[in-house]
Design an enzyme around this catalytic site. Structure first.
Site: not given
Ligand code: GRF
Length: 205
Positions: A63, A89-91, A105, A107, A143
């Site tokens: 990594r 991937r986790i950065l 990010n 979520h 997150d």
């Molecule tokens: C989204 O639901 C986002 O919240 C999560 O991954 C998903 C990506 O969807 N982190 P897409 O590839 O943008 O359609």
């Protein structure tokens, strides 16, 4: 103003598409990076004439080596802000430290509830009546960083995971670009882990 954004995506890239389609943010998208060669996100970038790069984890010893190459690529492209859009991937700390408070990010749950890769399914399975979307700055924990924007999405008695996912995506596509824009425009003020996002006219929003 001018800015150079990199969007990192592993999958279908509907959030990338919403960013590309935004009148202010779209033109800033300079580079798209994926860890998967089959990511639709790479095609979406190329369709817009945006440079698309595959960084295949299989080509790196570990990594740290992967992250070092990623930082090199971002620096070589003079990237100001890194936007994660379904990057699975986790950065590592090297990446986070290279772009302090400059990685964003999205979520698909109301953090700090339901972190991790299955935020929608986990909220549905738990039986909460309200979930939602969180946009946050990335720190060294998953997150976890300061929250820039959140919007609630009710879970209806008639919902299944698919219908809930659709409504969550609709919210994502609406709220991500304005939050990214605020970061680029320097309208995010941090007090500890609390982020204040100033409106475009200078008011606290
Ligand atoms: C989204 O639901 C986002 O919240 C999560 O991954 C998903 C990506 O969807 N982190 P897409 O590839 O943008 O359609």
């Amino acid at each position: 103003m001018d800015a150079r954004l990199a969007v990192l995506a592993s999958g279908t890239g509907t959030n990338l598409q919403a960013l590309l389609d935004h009148p202010v943010v779209g033109p800033w998208v300079t580079l798209v990076v994926s860890d998967r060669g089959d990511a639709r996100a790479l095609e979406r970038a190329r369709e817009r004439g945006v440079r698309a790069e595959l960084l295949d984890p299989a080509a790196f010893a570990d990594r740290a080596a992967y992250d070092a190459r990623l930082v090199d690529l971002l620096r070589a492209n003079a990237i100001d802000v890194v936007v994660l859009a379904g990057f699975m991937r986790i950065l590592g700390p090297e990446v986070v430290r290279a772009f302090p408070e400059r990685i964003v990010n999205i979520h698909p749950a109301l953090l700090p509830s339901f972190p991790g890769a299955h935020g929608i399914e986990d909220a549905f399975a738990w039986g909460v009546k309200v979930t939602g979307v969180t946009v946050h700055l990335v720190d060294e924990e998953m997150d976890h960083g300061p929250i820039l924007a959140q919007e609630a999405v009710p879970i209806l008695p008639t919902d299944d995971v698919g219908s809930l996912e659709q409504r969550i995506h609709q919210v994502e596509h609406r709220i991500y670009a304005p939050a990214v824009r605020a970061v680029v425009e320097g309208r995010v003020k941090l007090q500890g882990r609390v982020a204040h996002v100033l409106e475009e006219d200078g008011n606290d929003g």
